[in-house]
Scaffold this motif. Structure first.
Motif, PDB file in Angstrom:
ATOM      1  N   MET A  91      33.452  34.944  45.296  1.00  6.66           N
ATOM      2  CA  MET A  91      34.743  34.544  44.756  1.00  6.66           C
ATOM      3  C   MET A  91      35.034  35.311  43.475  1.00  6.66           C
ATOM      4  SD  MET A  91      34.666  30.386  45.347  1.00  6.66           S
ATOM      5  CE  MET A  91      35.820  30.126  44.000  1.00  6.66           C
ATOM      6  N   PHE A  92      34.013  35.499  42.652  1.00  9.16           N
ATOM      7  CA  PHE A  92      34.178  36.223  41.405  1.00  9.16           C
ATOM      8  C   PHE A  92      34.596  37.670  41.666  1.00  9.16           C
ATOM      9  CE2 PHE A  92      32.146  38.677  37.851  1.00  9.16           C
ATOM     10  CZ  PHE A  92      33.010  38.262  36.860  1.00  9.16           C
ATOM     11  N   ALA A  93      33.996  38.285  42.688  1.00 10.03           N
ATOM     12  CA  ALA A  93      34.358  39.659  43.042  1.00 10.03           C
ATOM     13  C   ALA A  93      35.834  39.751  43.396  1.00 10.03           C
ATOM     14  CB  ALA A  93      33.498  40.149  44.207  1.00 10.03           C
ATOM     15  N   ARG A  94      36.303  38.793  44.168  1.00 10.97           N
ATOM     16  CA  ARG A  94      37.720  38.807  44.549  1.00 10.97           C
ATOM     17  C   ARG A  94      38.620  38.516  43.350  1.00 10.97           C
ATOM     18  NH1 ARG A  94      41.083  34.523  48.127  1.00 10.97           N
ATOM     19  NH2 ARG A  94      43.086  35.592  47.918  1.00 10.97           N
ATOM     20  N   LEU A  95      38.218  37.566  42.508  1.00  8.77           N
ATOM     21  CA  LEU A  95      39.036  37.192  41.367  1.00  8.77           C
ATOM     22  C   LEU A  95      39.121  38.313  40.331  1.00  8.77           C
ATOM     23  CD1 LEU A  95      37.842  33.505  41.076  1.00  8.77           C
ATOM     24  CD2 LEU A  95      40.189  34.240  41.499  1.00  8.77           C
ATOM     25  N   LEU A  96      38.026  39.065  40.164  1.00 12.07           N
ATOM     26  CA  LEU A  96      38.080  40.221  39.269  1.00 12.07           C
ATOM     27  C   LEU A  96      39.117  41.226  39.744  1.00 12.07           C
ATOM     28  CD1 LEU A  96      34.501  41.388  38.150  1.00 12.07           C
ATOM     29  CD2 LEU A  96      36.354  40.489  36.731  1.00 12.07           C
ATOM     30  N   ASP A  97      39.155  41.451  41.058  1.00 13.26           N
ATOM     31  CA  ASP A  97      40.122  42.379  41.628  1.00 13.26           C
ATOM     32  C   ASP A  97      41.545  41.853  41.451  1.00 13.26           C
ATOM     33  OD1 ASP A  97      41.059  44.634  42.990  1.00 13.26           O
ATOM     34  OD2 ASP A  97      40.933  43.636  44.935  1.00 13.26           O
ATOM     35  N   ILE A  98      41.720  40.546  41.630  1.00 17.81           N
ATOM     36  CA  ILE A  98      43.039  39.937  41.418  1.00 17.81           C
ATOM     37  C   ILE A  98      43.476  40.119  39.965  1.00 17.81           C
ATOM     38  CG2 ILE A  98      44.259  37.721  41.298  1.00 17.81           C
ATOM     39  CD1 ILE A  98      42.632  36.850  43.759  1.00 17.81           C
ATOM     40  N   GLN A  99      42.532  39.919  39.041  1.00 20.26           N
ATOM     41  CA  GLN A  99      42.866  40.088  37.625  1.00 20.26           C
ATOM     42  C   GLN A  99      43.257  41.528  37.333  1.00 20.26           C
ATOM     43  OE1 GLN A  99      40.249  38.254  34.696  1.00 20.26           O
ATOM     44  NE2 GLN A  99      40.485  40.030  33.357  1.00 20.26           N
ATOM     45  N   GLU A 100      42.535  42.484  37.906  1.00 20.61           N
ATOM     46  CA  GLU A 100      42.859  43.901  37.697  1.00 20.61           C
ATOM     47  C   GLU A 100      44.250  44.221  38.238  1.00 20.61           C
ATOM     48  OE1 GLU A 100      40.927  47.884  36.720  1.00 20.61           O
ATOM     49  OE2 GLU A 100      41.239  45.909  35.866  1.00 20.61           O
ATOM     50  N   THR A 101      44.570  43.678  39.405  1.00 19.54           N
ATOM     51  CA  THR A 101      45.895  43.900  39.992  1.00 19.54           C
ATOM     52  C   THR A 101      46.985  43.314  39.104  1.00 19.54           C
ATOM     53  OG1 THR A 101      44.989  43.886  42.241  1.00 19.54           O
ATOM     54  CG2 THR A 101      47.347  43.465  42.009  1.00 19.54           C
ATOM     55  N   ASN A 102      46.752  42.106  38.571  1.00 21.07           N
ATOM     56  CA  ASN A 102      47.726  41.491  37.674  1.00 21.07           C
ATOM     57  C   ASN A 102      47.903  42.317  36.402  1.00 21.07           C
ATOM     58  OD1 ASN A 102      48.130  39.358  39.427  1.00 21.07           O
ATOM     59  ND2 ASN A 102      46.650  38.021  38.431  1.00 21.07           N
ATOM     60  N   ASN A 103      46.793  42.846  35.874  1.00 20.64           N
ATOM     61  CA  ASN A 103      46.866  43.682  34.680  1.00 20.64           C
ATOM     62  C   ASN A 103      47.661  44.959  34.962  1.00 20.64           C
ATOM     63  OD1 ASN A 103      45.353  41.860  33.205  1.00 20.64           O
ATOM     64  ND2 ASN A 103      43.414  42.944  33.520  1.00 20.64           N
TER      65      ASN A 103
END
Length: 275
Positions: free
Chosen positions: A36-48
């Protein structure tokens, strides 16, 4: 509390781990949390990336812009074959967790020993496919999912591992009415639900009308632009949380990181023990 289809998704994911040879409930929870953390990090990068595109301001990337760096992102490595993904996640993605969190946050100490315990290519492929379908960006779904995962522990509750219902947390947050120059401590932080919701409260109450916007689904996005004078205090000194469960410490640190608090003071401590 999650119900219906989402509960069934988690039950199916749990069963896949069990039939795939991982029968220790804590190991299952840790592995699901890491993915889940791996996916959430990617989501955060996309939002940034989206925010940078709107503002024109640069940002510090979680993933290098090289082809190798971009392959560390969930959206890219999840398309690899089972064999290639198993090797890549174990030798590249998990070590990157420790590097990025140790360099940018205080979360690195909890990720330093993170390891992929999944040995089966098919199990990893199925787990990634199922986690991709989880609505991790909706409200406090992460906390709800973790609460339900904890309910599957036969020993859950012996150490007081129960998550406070969200409406109770929200009432507490509203009553505390935290200000950006103050300090907040949760002596039994668990998944850091109280601390994370307090950060959301700060963003809601410190976003100017001009900065308020909507995401692609029409949900209000509070950027907390009025918090800029307090940003260093918020990142380093504002939030404190203690627990004596190392799995909880890992998840609570992850939760705060994904709420923009890169150096939350999450520490191992039994707050009821004699000092």
């Amino acid at each position: 509390m999650i119900t219906g289809a989402l509960r069934n998704q988690i039950d199916q994911l749990w069963e896949k781990f069990w039939t795939g040879g991982i029968t220790n409930p804590l190991t299952v929870i840790e592995q699901i949390s890491f993915l889940m953390f791996a996916r959430l990090l990617d989501i955060q990068e996309t939002n940034n990336e989206r925010m940078a595109a709107r503002s024109g301001k640069p940002f510090k990337r979680l993933f290098p812009e090289t082809s190798e760096g971009q392959l560390l992102r969930w959206q890219n490595f999840r398309n690899l074959s089972g064999k290639a993904m198993l090797q890549h996640v174990k030798t590249k993605v998990f070590p990157h967790f420790a590097r990025v969190t140790l360099a940018e946050t205080d979360f690195g100490e909890y990720m330093r020993d993170a390891d992929l315990e999944i040995k089966s290519e098919s199990l990893l492929t199925i787990a990634v496919e199922m986690i991709e379908k989880l609505p991790l960006t909706q409200g406090d779904t992460k906390g709800d999912l973790y609460e339900y995962l904890l309910s599957k522990l036969t020993t859950a509750g012996i150490n007081g591992q129960f998550r406070t219902p969200r409406h109770i947390i929200d009432l507490m947050v509203a009553m505390v009415d935290i200000k950006p120059n103050e300090t907040l401590c949760d002596p039994a932080c668990g998944t850091a639900g109280f601390l994370a919701r307090s950060m959301e409260y700060l963003n809601r109450t410190h976003t100017s009308p001009d900065a308020l916007h909507q995401d692609e689904e029409g949900n209000a996005v509070y950027v907390g632009d009025l918090l800029e004078p307090y940003r260093e205090h918020i990142k380093h000194n504002m939030f404190w949380g203690f627990d004596f469960d190392t799995t909880m410490l890992c998840v609570s640190s992850m939760n705060m990181l994904l709420h923009g608090v890169t150096h939350a003071n999450i520490h191992y401590q039994d707050s009821l023990d004699d000092l």
